[in-house]
Motif scaffolding. Structure first.
Motif, PDB file in Angstrom:
ATOM      1  N   ARG A  10      35.273  32.018  40.143  1.00  0.00           N
ATOM      2  CA  ARG A  10      34.157  32.787  40.652  1.00  0.00           C
ATOM      3  C   ARG A  10      32.918  32.558  39.804  1.00  0.00           C
ATOM      4  O   ARG A  10      32.957  32.666  38.595  1.00  0.00           O
ATOM      5  N   LYS A  11      31.810  32.234  40.458  1.00  0.00           N
ATOM      6  CA  LYS A  11      30.560  31.989  39.757  1.00  0.00           C
ATOM      7  C   LYS A  11      29.619  33.166  39.971  1.00  0.00           C
ATOM      8  O   LYS A  11      29.466  33.653  41.091  1.00  0.00           O
ATOM      9  N   VAL A  12      28.983  33.606  38.911  1.00  0.00           N
ATOM     10  CA  VAL A  12      27.993  34.672  39.038  1.00  0.00           C
ATOM     11  C   VAL A  12      26.613  34.041  39.228  1.00  0.00           C
ATOM     12  O   VAL A  12      26.370  32.900  38.844  1.00  0.00           O
ATOM     13  N   VAL A  13      25.728  34.815  39.837  1.00  0.00           N
ATOM     14  CA  VAL A  13      24.384  34.331  40.161  1.00  0.00           C
ATOM     15  C   VAL A  13      23.432  34.668  39.018  1.00  0.00           C
ATOM     16  O   VAL A  13      23.467  35.780  38.476  1.00  0.00           O
ATOM     17  N   GLN A  14      22.585  33.717  38.651  1.00  0.00           N
ATOM     18  CA  GLN A  14      21.549  33.985  37.657  1.00  0.00           C
ATOM     19  C   GLN A  14      20.259  34.340  38.398  1.00  0.00           C
ATOM     20  O   GLN A  14      19.671  33.514  39.087  1.00  0.00           O
ATOM     21  N   PHE A  15      19.854  35.595  38.273  1.00  0.00           N
ATOM     22  CA  PHE A  15      18.649  36.077  38.942  1.00  0.00           C
ATOM     23  C   PHE A  15      17.440  35.888  38.030  1.00  0.00           C
ATOM     24  O   PHE A  15      17.548  35.974  36.797  1.00  0.00           O
TER      25      PHE A  15
ATOM     26  N   LYS B  16      27.126  35.190  26.267  1.00  0.00           N
ATOM     27  CA  LYS B  16      28.504  34.806  25.977  1.00  0.00           C
ATOM     28  C   LYS B  16      29.503  35.718  26.697  1.00  0.00           C
ATOM     29  O   LYS B  16      30.611  35.299  27.033  1.00  0.00           O
ATOM     30  N   MET B  17      29.100  36.977  26.916  1.00  0.00           N
ATOM     31  CA  MET B  17      30.010  37.937  27.527  1.00  0.00           C
ATOM     32  C   MET B  17      30.047  37.838  29.048  1.00  0.00           C
ATOM     33  O   MET B  17      30.998  38.311  29.683  1.00  0.00           O
ATOM     34  N   ILE B  18      29.038  37.211  29.647  1.00  0.00           N
ATOM     35  CA  ILE B  18      28.959  37.163  31.109  1.00  0.00           C
ATOM     36  C   ILE B  18      30.205  36.533  31.729  1.00  0.00           C
ATOM     37  O   ILE B  18      30.798  37.104  32.663  1.00  0.00           O
ATOM     38  N   PRO B  19      30.663  35.344  31.262  1.00  0.00           N
ATOM     39  CA  PRO B  19      31.865  34.754  31.875  1.00  0.00           C
ATOM     40  C   PRO B  19      33.093  35.661  31.773  1.00  0.00           C
ATOM     41  O   PRO B  19      33.895  35.730  32.703  1.00  0.00           O
ATOM     42  N   GLU B  20      33.226  36.352  30.641  1.00  0.00           N
ATOM     43  CA  GLU B  20      34.390  37.220  30.463  1.00  0.00           C
ATOM     44  C   GLU B  20      34.346  38.403  31.424  1.00  0.00           C
ATOM     45  O   GLU B  20      35.344  38.738  32.061  1.00  0.00           O
ATOM     46  N   ILE B  21      33.178  39.027  31.542  1.00  0.00           N
ATOM     47  CA  ILE B  21      33.054  40.177  32.436  1.00  0.00           C
ATOM     48  C   ILE B  21      33.217  39.739  33.891  1.00  0.00           C
ATOM     49  O   ILE B  21      33.835  40.437  34.702  1.00  0.00           O
ATOM     50  N   SER B  22      32.687  38.574  34.220  1.00  0.00           N
ATOM     51  CA  SER B  22      32.734  38.116  35.608  1.00  0.00           C
ATOM     52  C   SER B  22      34.150  37.796  36.065  1.00  0.00           C
ATOM     53  O   SER B  22      34.432  37.806  37.264  1.00  0.00           O
ATOM     54  N   GLN B  23      35.048  37.503  35.133  1.00  0.00           N
ATOM     55  CA  GLN B  23      36.418  37.154  35.512  1.00  0.00           C
ATOM     56  C   GLN B  23      37.318  38.372  35.702  1.00  0.00           C
ATOM     57  O   GLN B  23      38.469  38.217  36.109  1.00  0.00           O
ATOM     58  N   LEU B  24      36.805  39.567  35.417  1.00  0.00           N
ATOM     59  CA  LEU B  24      37.593  40.764  35.701  1.00  0.00           C
ATOM     60  C   LEU B  24      37.776  40.855  37.207  1.00  0.00           C
ATOM     61  O   LEU B  24      36.807  40.917  37.965  1.00  0.00           O
ATOM     62  N   ASP B  25      39.014  40.851  37.654  1.00  0.00           N
ATOM     63  CA  ASP B  25      39.296  40.718  39.077  1.00  0.00           C
ATOM     64  C   ASP B  25      40.347  41.733  39.500  1.00  0.00           C
ATOM     65  O   ASP B  25      41.548  41.490  39.383  1.00  0.00           O
ATOM     66  N   HIS B  26      39.888  42.883  39.972  1.00  0.00           N
ATOM     67  CA  HIS B  26      40.805  43.931  40.411  1.00  0.00           C
ATOM     68  C   HIS B  26      40.113  44.761  41.483  1.00  0.00           C
ATOM     69  O   HIS B  26      38.901  44.999  41.404  1.00  0.00           O
ATOM     70  N   PRO B  27      40.842  45.212  42.497  1.00  0.00           N
ATOM     71  CA  PRO B  27      40.215  45.966  43.589  1.00  0.00           C
ATOM     72  C   PRO B  27      39.525  47.245  43.148  1.00  0.00           C
ATOM     73  O   PRO B  27      38.646  47.739  43.846  1.00  0.00           O
ATOM     74  N   ASN B  28      39.930  47.789  41.994  1.00  0.00           N
ATOM     75  CA  ASN B  28      39.343  49.051  41.527  1.00  0.00           C
ATOM     76  C   ASN B  28      38.425  48.872  40.325  1.00  0.00           C
ATOM     77  O   ASN B  28      38.117  49.846  39.636  1.00  0.00           O
ATOM     78  N   VAL B  29      38.004  47.639  40.058  1.00  0.00           N
ATOM     79  CA  VAL B  29      37.020  47.355  39.011  1.00  0.00           C
ATOM     80  C   VAL B  29      35.766  46.800  39.687  1.00  0.00           C
ATOM     81  O   VAL B  29      35.860  45.874  40.500  1.00  0.00           O
ATOM     82  N   THR B  30      34.608  47.369  39.382  1.00  0.00           N
ATOM     83  CA  THR B  30      33.365  46.960  40.020  1.00  0.00           C
ATOM     84  C   THR B  30      33.071  45.486  39.772  1.00  0.00           C
ATOM     85  O   THR B  30      33.141  45.008  38.641  1.00  0.00           O
TER      86      THR B  30
END
Length: 692
Positions: free
Chosen positions: A386-391, A446-460
């Protein structure tokens, strides 16, 4: 064009894609790469890789079997692997054989497992905790082996949908309680191995199963032998037990012979004391019943009872249910087999656990129906990597109207949240972090990739980010129903109060999110800021835990801790040490459950001094059913089941224990809430049937 050429061309058109693209399915590849990175230096897994280019099928990773571009088998038993299995196993939808037996994976059995597996072997890994309820959803399951672990607690009544299961091996664990009634639904069952546990009650639920092999020795069963087994020859001095057990190689002193793939032949064996079987000193330990496939002689062995002591945190607590289960007084003797052997039974001590008392079959839960999605929430569909968008800061300023007050949703201890309307019509939430509080601005990226990989139906979900002009912004999915705090405490709103069923749904979903952070993520992720303001509700009132993974970004590693303590959510030990742990998260979650139950804020200075601290005021009343009903949220208008309320309060009492070591892990909290939902649904169905 010749006929041969035409046929060849047609064949290429139809099948060419499989030749051109032999890459592994992205979801399968991602799940295996996450598994590899979650294991501790797994050099035994030759050709495996955590890099994005790793291709399990094309590169023939060790133990991996593919069909086309889908992974169908994972057989990595006996490789001395340690660590965890990652958190994407549910993505492996084509896997039918999953064998990780005889490794050193320990900890909890992951809640998420391959959903369509037929053969599942988790034996000999030192797993603790309980057998996850998610197993009940694997309706294709034919073979389940979790033997030779340290699984504790009672078996959930979770086998009703497993009609294809033909072999079940849960031997050599520390399971307690009675056999679940749903065992009766195992209509394909041929082999069951329950030996060397602490099961109690009788074995009547097994009476009508088409068994060829059954081993139940070294338990604490009482009651009569089912009619089906009467007339079986008793052989009191035999220790040969059953043949063909699915148990793995035994890591203790039992005499089991290992088969390299996790299967083995097993004998009933001698008890740990080394004494021969027979009737000894006062009690039945268990019965071994082995029925030959060809109709030869069946054997019943009587062996001495062996007591074991469970070591779960839950069992350390002296907490009794509000409406305790009525324990039936057993006869001092079992009904006898055809031979004249006396089999005395001993009393089984009551074990305190998270398991609630039996449901009241004459009451139903009030409010909306709790659907089956509470048992296993729907997993979000997501691309493998999953890739996050850089705004750009310009885009965000336009979307939030330059962070106008009109778009301000909330203001917390680590940042403010704004509603953002983007040109493509999407509405998202932008969290503007207080830059002065960041530990190191460079850590943000540095934290963005780690946060973006959190993958659970009940985690935003994290959608994107922006880091420009000394601004540090996180862009999340937007939930129109706002926070749980708003639903419980805001005034003059048109929204109707949360029903009791919705409150249970929110508690269970939030518990699952924390279970994921604590037990699926490696290393464990401590949230450090659990509160109702960080639990967001979608259109269906499903909870989504926000701010996960942000605490470590702040200048103080426990940023917001003082605020959390002052607001009533912080654990006592965190106030003293200044450090947060998974156990302090459990405490904070218990406070949220109290909030759901009472409708009160964790700390409310407007109330009388003795009632200002919710935990201090409510905890002494959690064991008094009359007091409990008086302190329940008046907005519920009495529309709840008293039994459901008392079980909910049982879980609260465990979570807000003063001593952190006495608080349960979140996986056990999840199991307790799942059982609550199950019993409520069963009660409702029985109530409706009575009215028909």
């Amino acid at each position: 064009m010749s006929l041969v050429v035409k046929v060849a061309l047609l064949f290429f058109i139809l099948h060419g894609c499989s030749f051109i693209n032999a890459d592994t399915d992205p979801s399968d590849g991602s799940a295996l790469r996450v598994m590899y990175s979650s294991l501790n230096s797994p050099g035994q897994l030759t050709k495996w890789s955590s890099s994005e280019g790793g291709d399990p099928c094309a590169e023939s990773w060790k133990g991996i079997t593919c069909s086309g571009n889908r992974v169908t088998e994972i057989q990595i038993s006996g490789l001395g692997l340690s660590g965890s299995m990652g958190y994407q196993l549910m993505s492996l939808t084509s896997v039918t054989n999953f064998d990780i037996s005889n490794n050193n994976l320990g900890n909890q059995i992951p809640y998420q497992l391959p959903p369509n597996v037929k053969r599942l072997s988790l034996a000999g890994n030192g797993f603790t905790g309980v057998l996850p309820y998610s197993v009940s959803q694997i309706t294709s399951l034919q073979y389940l082996n979790v033997s030779h672990n340290q699984i504790q607690g009672e078996l959930n009544d979770m086998f009703g949908s497993l009609s294809s299961l033909n072999t079940l091996d849960i031997s050599f664990n520390s399971m307690t309680g009675k056999l679940p009634q749903s065992f009766k639904s195992l209509t394909s069952m041929k082999k069951i191995y329950l030996q060397n546990n602490q099961f109690t009650g009788n074995i009547d639920v097994l009476a009508n199963l088409p068994l060829d092999d059954l081993n139940i020795e070294n338990n604490q069963f009482t009651g009569g032998i089912p009619e089906k087994f009467k007339g079986i020859m008793q052989k009191s001095n035999s220790n040969t037990g059953s043949s063909g057990s699915a148990a793995p190689a035994n890591k203790s002193t039992q005499s089991h012979k290992s088969g390299g793939n996790g299967n083995s032949s097993s004998g009933g064996g001698k008890s740990d004391s080394g004494e021969k079987s027979g009737i000894g000193g006062g009690g039945v330990a268990g019965i071994v019943i082995s029925v030959s496939v060809v109709g030869a002689v069946a054997v019943i062995c009587i062996i001495k009872k062996r007591r074991r002591k469970s070591s779960t945190d839950i069992e350390k607590l002296d907490v009794q249910p509000f409406v305790p289960e009525s324990h039936e007084v057993q006869d001092t003797k079992l009904s006898q087999a055809p031979s004249t052997v006396s089999m005395e039974a001993t009393e089984t001590p009551t074990v305190v656990s998270l398991r609630p008392p039996p449901i009241n079959t004459h009451k139903s839960i009030g409010g909306d129906d709790i659907s089956e999605k509470l048992i296993v929430p729907q997993k979000k569909t997501r691309t493998a990597e999953r890739k996050v968008v850089q705004f750009s800061i310009e885009d965000v300023q336009i979307a939030t109207d330059s962070f106008s007050v009109e778009n301000l949703i909330g203001d917390g201890s680590i940042g403010s949240v704004y509603r953002a309307h983007f040109d493509n019509g999407k509405v998202l939430a932008v969290k503007k972090l207080y830059s002065s509080e960041l530990r190191n601005p460079e850590d943000f990226l540095k934290m963005i990739p780690e946060i973006s990989q959190l993958d659970h139906p009940n985690v935003t979900d994290l959608i994107g980010y922006c880091s420009e002009d000394e601004q540090h912004l996180l862009v999340y999915e937007f939930h129109r129903n706002g926070s749980l705090h708003d639903f419980l405490h805001r005034i003059d709103e048109d929204n109707s109060p949360l029903t009791w069923d919705s409150r249970v749904q929110i508690a269970l979903g939030t518990a699952r999110a924390l279970e994921y952070l604590h037990e699926a993520c490696s290393p464990s992720l401590v949230h450090k800021n659990i509160k109702s303001e960080n639990i967001l509700l979608d259109a269906d009132l499903n909870p989504h835990l926000s701010d996960s993974g942000l605490a470590n970004l702040m200048a103080d590693a426990d940023q917001g801790l003082n605020h959390n303590i002052e607001s009533g959510y912080g654990a006592p030990e965190a106030a003293i040490s200044g450090k947060c742990t998974t156990k302090s998260d459990v405490y904070s979650f218990g406070v949220v459950m109290l909030e759901l139950c009472t409708g009160r804020k964790p700390f409310d200075s407007s109330r009388p001094r003795s009632e200002q601290s919710l935990v201090r005021w409510a905890t002494p009343q959690l064991h008094d059913i009359d007091a409990l009903e008086k302190m329940v949220d008046p907005a519920l208008s009495g529309l709840y089941s008293v039994k459901s309320l008392s079980r909910f309060a049982d879980v609260i009492a465990l979570c807000v224990q003063l001593e952190p070591e006495f608080r349960p892990p979140m996986s056990e909290v999840v199991q307790a809430l799942v059982r609550l939902v199950q019993r409520a649904n069963m009660s409702k169905r029985l109530h409706n049937n009575d009215q028909d």
